[in-house]
Design an enzyme around this catalytic site. Structure first.
Site, PDB file in Angstrom:
ATOM      1  N   LYS A 152    -111.014  13.256  18.358  1.00  0.00           N
ATOM      2  CA  LYS A 152    -111.622  12.236  19.214  1.00  0.00           C
ATOM      3  C   LYS A 152    -111.826  12.784  20.631  1.00  0.00           C
ATOM      4  O   LYS A 152    -112.489  13.782  20.799  1.00  0.00           O
ATOM      5  CB  LYS A 152    -110.747  10.974  19.170  1.00  0.00           C
ATOM      6  CG  LYS A 152    -110.364  10.527  17.749  1.00  0.00           C
ATOM      7  CD  LYS A 152    -111.568  10.189  16.914  1.00  0.00           C
ATOM      8  CE  LYS A 152    -111.298   9.725  15.500  1.00  0.00           C
ATOM      9  NZ  LYS A 152    -110.167  10.199  14.762  1.00  0.00           N
ATOM     10  N   TYR A 197    -103.551   2.600  13.319  1.00  0.00           N
ATOM     11  CA  TYR A 197    -104.697   3.116  12.567  1.00  0.00           C
ATOM     12  C   TYR A 197    -104.415   2.982  11.049  1.00  0.00           C
ATOM     13  O   TYR A 197    -103.303   3.277  10.595  1.00  0.00           O
ATOM     14  CB  TYR A 197    -104.910   4.578  12.976  1.00  0.00           C
ATOM     15  CG  TYR A 197    -105.937   5.309  12.175  1.00  0.00           C
ATOM     16  CD1 TYR A 197    -107.259   4.888  12.147  1.00  0.00           C
ATOM     17  CD2 TYR A 197    -105.589   6.432  11.429  1.00  0.00           C
ATOM     18  CE1 TYR A 197    -108.200   5.564  11.403  1.00  0.00           C
ATOM     19  CE2 TYR A 197    -106.529   7.122  10.685  1.00  0.00           C
ATOM     20  CZ  TYR A 197    -107.836   6.676  10.675  1.00  0.00           C
ATOM     21  OH  TYR A 197    -108.758   7.345   9.935  1.00  0.00           O
ATOM     22  N   ASP A 231     -99.209   7.091  19.919  1.00  0.00           N
ATOM     23  CA  ASP A 231    -100.525   7.672  19.629  1.00  0.00           C
ATOM     24  C   ASP A 231    -101.424   7.330  20.817  1.00  0.00           C
ATOM     25  O   ASP A 231    -101.763   6.169  21.043  1.00  0.00           O
ATOM     26  CB  ASP A 231    -101.056   7.065  18.321  1.00  0.00           C
ATOM     27  CG  ASP A 231    -102.393   7.668  17.903  1.00  0.00           C
ATOM     28  OD1 ASP A 231    -103.175   8.063  18.788  1.00  0.00           O
ATOM     29  OD2 ASP A 231    -102.661   7.700  16.685  1.00  0.00           O
ATOM     30  N   ARG A 281    -100.845  30.554   9.472  1.00  0.00           N
ATOM     31  CA  ARG A 281    -100.186  29.267   9.168  1.00  0.00           C
ATOM     32  C   ARG A 281     -98.978  29.044  10.083  1.00  0.00           C
ATOM     33  O   ARG A 281     -98.598  27.921  10.381  1.00  0.00           O
ATOM     34  CB  ARG A 281     -99.769  29.201   7.689  1.00  0.00           C
ATOM     35  CG  ARG A 281     -99.026  27.899   7.344  1.00  0.00           C
ATOM     36  CD  ARG A 281     -98.974  27.597   5.845  1.00  0.00           C
ATOM     37  NE  ARG A 281     -98.587  28.725   5.043  1.00  0.00           N
ATOM     38  CZ  ARG A 281     -97.330  29.158   4.897  1.00  0.00           C
ATOM     39  NH1 ARG A 281     -96.341  28.556   5.519  1.00  0.00           N
ATOM     40  NH2 ARG A 281     -97.077  30.187   4.118  1.00  0.00           N
TER      41      ARG A 281
HETATM   42  N1  PLP Z   1    -104.874   7.989  15.270  1.00  0.00           N
HETATM   43  C1  PLP Z   1    -105.920   7.242  15.640  1.00  0.00           C
HETATM   44  C2  PLP Z   1    -105.755   6.232  16.739  1.00  0.00           C
HETATM   45  C3  PLP Z   1    -107.161   7.398  14.995  1.00  0.00           C
HETATM   46  O1  PLP Z   1    -108.203   6.629  15.373  1.00  0.00           O
HETATM   47  C4  PLP Z   1    -107.284   8.360  13.958  1.00  0.00           C
HETATM   48  C5  PLP Z   1    -108.571   8.541  13.257  1.00  0.00           C
HETATM   49  O2  PLP Z   1    -109.521   7.819  13.441  1.00  0.00           O
HETATM   50  C6  PLP Z   1    -106.157   9.114  13.596  1.00  0.00           C
HETATM   51  C7  PLP Z   1    -104.974   8.923  14.273  1.00  0.00           C
HETATM   52  C8  PLP Z   1    -106.236  10.142  12.498  1.00  0.00           C
HETATM   53  O3  PLP Z   1    -106.907  11.250  12.956  1.00  0.00           O
HETATM   54  P1  PLP Z   1    -107.760  12.244  12.002  1.00  0.00           P
HETATM   55  O4  PLP Z   1    -108.915  11.484  11.475  1.00  0.00           O
HETATM   56  O5  PLP Z   1    -108.111  13.376  12.927  1.00  0.00           O
HETATM   57  O6  PLP Z   1    -106.832  12.683  10.904  1.00  0.00           O
END
Ligand code: PLP
Length: 396
Positions: A211, A114, A186, A61
């Site tokens: 992703k 998101y 992001d 962890r």
């Molecule tokens: N940021 C973006 C742009 C996303 O598209 C996503 C998920 O689709 C996330 C963050 C969150 O990621 P996770 O699904 O791995 O928790």
């Protein structure tokens, strides 16, 4: 060797492998350390660990050779001072925000973040006294007007979901600096192979590694890269809150990231070909892809992204939900799956999935309609992807 920094492909293959300095088997790449705990020979070794020796581990962890290797690799690709890998993209978002902000603080965020990130801000952070203003991040006057004496940071995504609007990161970074604010970006939709926000003034970059960084739709994770103080705050939060990732997820992502530059080249060139083909089809009302001259942020994208526009695009059919349903059933290769950025092409319907909670008026103000479909263009042969969409559209 020359002084020149090796390219992204070279660094993706070689960075992080040296993390396991004590490797005795001469394995060419990093093995999986699927262990929850590490053994100590002496109290001195404990002191060594607590003093921060990066080759010494205690408990997964807190850290593990596989998570360290991945952190080093992505830190190198994004060009940051430090990195932290987490169990999901949302665990990274939580660590970035809750590790840094306190009750009474305010943040400004893009209204197109998101959906779960928005939900975290509006439903969870608000319960701890952290407030937020959601703005049109492409309207710098609105961003500036939202700044209050309590504002601590601005939060955006390089490319928005689903219409791939591009944030002007250099301009937002200048605005943030002028007001002593931090900028969190992001960069999930672009990846460091196409764009590095830290080089344009962002303080912290975030990825859902689920992703493009992993790219194979088989591992969940998230990573933060940037400002060493902020990453240390996020790491402390993560150790206390428990959002650490498993060694196996780190290993899979480390492996996936090695082909990042190759994949991003294929995703980008395939997406441009598909965007052009969709634009020419009589059943399609509108295509949203920053590589097309018709996209409102094309000039900005050309200025920021030097090696491609990524594999994410959306389009709106002239018809509504019935046609969307038909298209889903007619596509042969392209799965209907509510995620993105894997090697295989997929589509999703924002209105019925990611943006389901929004009212009809909000959706229409965002230019998202019943016929709007988001495509994550994969790395198959371009002619097969195009043929699949055209044959399905011809059946509507
Ligand atoms: N940021 C973006 C742009 C996303 O598209 C996503 C998920 O689709 C996330 C963050 C969150 O990621 P996770 O699904 O791995 O928790």
């Amino acid at each position: 060797m020359s002084e020149r920094l090796p390219g992204v492909s070279t660094r993706a293959v070689h960075s992080g492998v040296a993390v396991d300095q004590r490797m005795v088997t001469r394995a060419k790449t990093l093995p999986i350390y699927e262990t929850s705990v590490f053994v100590y020979d002496s109290l001195e070794q404990v002191d060594d660990f607590l003093a921060g020796n990066p080759d010494n581990y205690m408990y997964t962890r807190l850290g593990n050779p596989n998570t360290s290797a991945l952190e080093e690799l992505i830190r190198d690709l994004e060009g940051g001072a430090a990195a932290l890998f987490s169990a999901s993209g949302m665990a990274s978002v939580s660590a970035a925000l809750l590790g840094r902000l306190s009750a009474g603080d305010h943040l400004i965020a893009s209204r197109e973040l998101y959906g779960t990130t928005q939900s975290l801000i509006e439903r969870e952070l608000s319960r701890f006294g952290i407030s937020a203003t959601l703005v049109d991040i492409n309207d710098l006057t609105a961003v500036q007007a939202a700044i209050t004496p309590s504002t601590r940071l601005i939060y955006t995504e390089t490319a928005s979901n689903p219409l791939v609007r591009i944030s002007d990161i250099p301009a937002l970074a200048r605005l943030a600096k002028a007001h002593d604010l931090k900028l969190l970006v992001d960069n999930t939709f672009l990846s460091p192979a196409l764009y590095q926000p830290l080089a344009d003034g962002a303080d912290l970059v975030l990825h859902s590694t689920t992703k493009y960084l992993n790219g194979h739709s088989d591992a969940t994770g998230g990573i933060l890269v940037g400002d060493a103080e902020w990453v240390a705050q996020a790491r402390r939060f993560q150790i206390n809150a428990g959002g650490s990732a498993s060694p196996f997820e780190a290993w899979l992502t480390f492996r996936g990231a090695k082909t990042l530059a190759l994949r991003m080249r294929a995703h980008s060139s395939n997406a441009l070909v598909l965007a052009e083909a969709l634009q020419a089809h009589p059943r399609v009302a509108k295509v949203y892809y920053p590589g097309l001259a018709s996209h409102p942020d094309h000039a900005l994208a050309q200025r920021l992204f030097r090696k491609g526009y990524s594999g994410m695009l959306s389009f709106t059919l002239k018809g509504g939900l019935e046609d969307v349903d038909r298209l889903i059933r007619e596509l042969q290769y392209t799965a209907f799956a509510p995620s993105l950025a894997g090697v295989a092409s997929s589509i999703t319907h924002p209105g019925k999935t990611s943006h389901r909670a929004l009212s009809a008026e909000t959706l229409s103000s965002l230019d998202i309609h019943d016929g709007t479909i988001r495509v994550s263009v994969g790395i198959e042969d371009a002619e097969d992807i195009v043929e699949d969409f055209i044959q399905a559209l011809n059946r509507l």
